[in-house]
Design an enzyme around this catalytic site. Structure first.
Site, PDB file in Angstrom:
ATOM      1  NE  ARG A  29      -4.143  -1.502   0.611  1.00  0.00           N
ATOM      2  CZ  ARG A  29      -5.520  -1.474   1.134  1.00  0.00           C
ATOM      3  NH1 ARG A  29      -5.582  -0.338   1.749  1.00  0.00           N
ATOM      4  NH2 ARG A  29      -6.159  -2.429   1.202  1.00  0.00           N
ATOM      5  NE  ARG A  33      -7.487   5.620   2.512  1.00  0.00           N
ATOM      6  CZ  ARG A  33      -8.373   4.776   3.028  1.00  0.00           C
ATOM      7  NH1 ARG A  33      -9.572   5.238   3.143  1.00  0.00           N
ATOM      8  NH2 ARG A  33      -8.008   3.774   3.505  1.00  0.00           N
ATOM      9  CG  ASP A  78      -9.140  -3.195  -3.939  1.00  0.00           C
ATOM     10  OD1 ASP A  78      -8.519  -2.594  -3.156  1.00  0.00           O
ATOM     11  OD2 ASP A  78      -9.981  -3.934  -3.820  1.00  0.00           O
ATOM     12  CE1 TYR A 154     -13.096  -7.109   1.967  1.00  0.00           C
ATOM     13  CE2 TYR A 154     -11.454  -8.436   1.672  1.00  0.00           C
ATOM     14  CZ  TYR A 154     -11.934  -7.236   2.115  1.00  0.00           C
ATOM     15  OH  TYR A 154     -11.294  -6.620   3.087  1.00  0.00           O
TER      16      TYR A 154
HETATM   17  O1  CP3 Z   1      -0.001   0.549  -3.008  1.00  0.00           O
HETATM   18  C1  CP3 Z   1      -0.461  -0.664  -3.450  1.00  0.00           C
HETATM   19  O2  CP3 Z   1      -0.095  -1.529  -2.355  1.00  0.00           O
HETATM   20  C2  CP3 Z   1      -1.401  -0.873  -4.709  1.00  0.00           C
HETATM   21  C3  CP3 Z   1      -2.540  -0.653  -4.379  1.00  0.00           C
HETATM   22  C4  CP3 Z   1      -3.443  -1.680  -3.474  1.00  0.00           C
HETATM   23  C5  CP3 Z   1      -4.780  -1.139  -3.113  1.00  0.00           C
HETATM   24  N1  CP3 Z   1      -5.261  -2.353  -2.641  1.00  0.00           N
HETATM   25  C6  CP3 Z   1      -5.405   0.033  -3.218  1.00  0.00           C
HETATM   26  C7  CP3 Z   1      -6.244   0.641  -2.227  1.00  0.00           C
HETATM   27  C8  CP3 Z   1      -3.296  -3.095  -3.107  1.00  0.00           C
HETATM   28  C9  CP3 Z   1      -2.171  -3.830  -3.565  1.00  0.00           C
HETATM   29  C10 CP3 Z   1      -4.472  -3.489  -2.609  1.00  0.00           C
HETATM   30  C11 CP3 Z   1      -5.004  -4.836  -2.254  1.00  0.00           C
HETATM   31  C12 CP3 Z   1      -5.911  -4.929  -1.378  1.00  0.00           C
HETATM   32  N2  CP3 Z   1      -7.181  -4.466  -1.379  1.00  0.00           N
HETATM   33  C13 CP3 Z   1      -6.158  -5.929  -0.252  1.00  0.00           C
HETATM   34  C14 CP3 Z   1      -4.868  -6.678   0.334  1.00  0.00           C
HETATM   35  C15 CP3 Z   1      -3.948  -6.018   1.152  1.00  0.00           C
HETATM   36  C16 CP3 Z   1      -4.106  -5.702   2.447  1.00  0.00           C
HETATM   37  O3  CP3 Z   1      -4.324  -4.635   2.724  1.00  0.00           O
HETATM   38  O4  CP3 Z   1      -4.332  -6.904   3.042  1.00  0.00           O
HETATM   39  C17 CP3 Z   1      -7.446  -5.959   0.327  1.00  0.00           C
HETATM   40  C18 CP3 Z   1      -7.850  -6.603   1.632  1.00  0.00           C
HETATM   41  C19 CP3 Z   1      -8.169  -4.820  -0.434  1.00  0.00           C
HETATM   42  C20 CP3 Z   1      -9.678  -4.613  -0.141  1.00  0.00           C
HETATM   43  C21 CP3 Z   1      -9.638  -2.930  -0.006  1.00  0.00           C
HETATM   44  N3  CP3 Z   1      -9.745  -2.221  -0.876  1.00  0.00           N
HETATM   45  C22 CP3 Z   1     -10.078  -2.615   1.228  1.00  0.00           C
HETATM   46  C23 CP3 Z   1     -10.273  -3.481   2.570  1.00  0.00           C
HETATM   47  C24 CP3 Z   1     -10.161  -1.205   1.031  1.00  0.00           C
HETATM   48  C25 CP3 Z   1     -10.582  -0.159   2.239  1.00  0.00           C
HETATM   49  C26 CP3 Z   1      -9.298  -0.190   2.998  1.00  0.00           C
HETATM   50  C27 CP3 Z   1      -8.868   1.117   3.613  1.00  0.00           C
HETATM   51  O5  CP3 Z   1      -7.836   1.366   3.842  1.00  0.00           O
HETATM   52  O6  CP3 Z   1     -10.051   1.954   3.631  1.00  0.00           O
HETATM   53  C28 CP3 Z   1      -9.754  -1.095  -0.203  1.00  0.00           C
HETATM   54  C29 CP3 Z   1      -9.613   0.364  -0.772  1.00  0.00           C
HETATM   55  C30 CP3 Z   1      -8.418   0.478  -1.222  1.00  0.00           C
HETATM   56  N4  CP3 Z   1      -7.447  -0.265  -1.921  1.00  0.00           N
HETATM   57  C31 CP3 Z   1      -7.849   2.063  -1.067  1.00  0.00           C
HETATM   58  C32 CP3 Z   1      -6.431   1.987  -1.739  1.00  0.00           C
HETATM   59  C33 CP3 Z   1      -5.332   3.162  -1.803  1.00  0.00           C
HETATM   60  C34 CP3 Z   1      -8.360   2.983  -0.118  1.00  0.00           C
HETATM   61  C35 CP3 Z   1      -9.282   3.891  -0.989  1.00  0.00           C
HETATM   62  C36 CP3 Z   1      -9.528   5.090  -1.125  1.00  0.00           C
HETATM   63  O7  CP3 Z   1      -8.713   5.989  -1.706  1.00  0.00           O
HETATM   64  O8  CP3 Z   1     -10.475   5.558  -0.541  1.00  0.00           O
END
Ligand code: CP3
Length: 350
Positions: A29, A33, A78, A154
């Site tokens: 990540r 944000r 994602d 999910y």
């Molecule tokens: O920089 C990176 O790592 C690449 C981008 C990336 C994102 N999600 C962007 C994202 C990657 C590799 C993921 C994987 C992901 N997505 C996982 C596995 C990694 C982990 O953290 O265990 C999971 C479980 C998800 C599902 C997901 N997507 C969730 C639970 C959320 C909300 C979490 C939160 O922090 O609010 C997302 C949204 C998400 N994916 C965001 C980002 C940058 C935030 C979205 C926003 O901009 O509002």
């Protein structure tokens, strides 16, 4: 060892447990944000629209590369896009992802669609193609997907979960339907990853964020065989390292190694020396600093980074990373301190 290895070559060497002059590093990540530059993009476009805009995904992927000076990128996307492609409505609310019509029984699982990744989810591969043009040949670029179990969770829960009640109810109540869901995801994720590799990814990471919630016996029975099949299928067609990440993996390391992954990405609860002792002769290891160590101060973040690097000692297959994703409350100065500390570090004997 070539002293003039590029960061990309060093990353690929570490994946194969070969010595490197500099530790490869990236942060799960790393785009997101906590960065004002990311927030500026998100001010203009919803998260899902961002994931479906390859030019913007390229730009956001490059933000931590350019701002923090990282040498390994992970394509911005994602893990939940394949769920939508299989027919489940997907939305991202303030409180996290929401999947409509949770898939709770065999009929709902049978009604899911198989998809052709090049048609239904072309964005990550297209983003990789565009990012390769700007990231260059000397830096590494990763593709990724969610693991079958985490995606299944999910899809069955309909979003985040505390106790995984619904997915475990399905697993215990109708194991055949649970296995069908895992198999269908495994089959579809193959194509989803393959087109990312063909587009130019140097390695692929499979995120099993929820896999650690399973008992060892259940991971062995239900998850490990699918991970093994997914990885073996990719390896038949492609020659690139595969990274398996499981959050909460300490009871699962040997099973993760049995699945054929080149690199195990581990969370912060496992001692590096223990992971090396248990699986270091079979796999490289990525991780594993606590992401909360980036919340206090740059000095504290740098000190914990040094401690983590020391804890991996002279193990050749270490790729520095966090044990979970960067948190949104992370000060950019702390992320910068981590990246700078790893760059200044010289492995013993190098
Ligand atoms: O920089 C990176 O790592 C690449 C981008 C990336 C994102 N999600 C962007 C994202 C990657 C590799 C993921 C994987 C992901 N997505 C996982 C596995 C990694 C982990 O953290 O265990 C999971 C479980 C998800 C599902 C997901 N997507 C969730 C639970 C959320 C909300 C979490 C939160 O922090 O609010 C997302 C949204 C998400 N994916 C965001 C980002 C940058 C935030 C979205 C926003 O901009 O509002």
């Amino acid at each position: 060892m070539k002293p003039d290895m590029t960061p990309r070559e060093a990353f690929l060497a570490a994946c194969r447990r070969q010595p490197v002059a500099r530790k490869p590093s990236w942060l799960m990540r790393q785009a997101g944000r906590y960065m004002p530059e990311y927030q500026a993009v998100r001010g203009q476009v919803s998260f899902l629209d961002l994931c479906k805009s390859p030019e913007l995904c390229r730009d956001v992927t490059m933000q931590p590369i350019e701002i923090l000076g990282l040498d390994i990128g992970i394509i911005f996307s994602d893990i939940l896009l394949p769920a939508e492609a299989m027919g489940q409505p997907l939305d991202f609310s303030e409180r996290g992802p929401v999947l409509g019509n949770p898939v709770r029984d065999r009929a709902a699982i049978e009604a899911l669609a198989d998809f052709d990744a090049a048609v239904a989810t072309p964005w990550p591969a297209e983003s990789i193609r565009l990012t390769r043009e700007v990231i260059g040949d000397h830096r590494a670029l990763l593709g990724f997907c969610g693991a079958p179990f985490t995606l299944a969770s999910y899809m069955v829960e309909g979003g985040g979960s505390r106790n995984y009640e619904n997915i475990k109810r399905l697993m215990y109540g109708d194991p055949g339907a649970f296995e069908l869901l895992l198999d269908r995801l495994t089959d579809n994720l193959h194509g989803y990853l393959r087109i990312q590799a063909e587009a130019g990814a140097d390695a692929l990471q499979i995120f099993d964020s929820w896999g650690g919630a399973l008992a060892t016996k259940d991971y062995a029975r239900f998850v490990q065989p699918r991970m093994e099949r997914l990885i073996a299928g990719l390896k038949r067609e492609l020659d690139l390292p595969i990274i398996s990440y499981v959050n909460g993996c300490s009871h699962l390391l040997e099973l993760m190694a049995d699945s054929g992954a080149d690199v195990l990405a581990i969370d912060w609860k496992v001692e590096p020396a223990e992971a090396i002792r248990r699986v270091g002769d079979r796999c490289a290891i990525q991780g594993n600093m606590d992401p909360c160590a980036l919340l206090a101060s740059p000095e504290a973040a740098a000190a914990e980074t040094r401690a983590n690097l020391e804890a991996f000692g002279d193990f050749a297959g270490h790729i520095f990373n966090l044990g979970s994703g960067v948190l949104k409350w992370t000060p950019v100065a702390c992320a910068q301190a981590v990246v700078d500390t790893v760059k200044d570090y010289r492995p013993r004997g190098a």
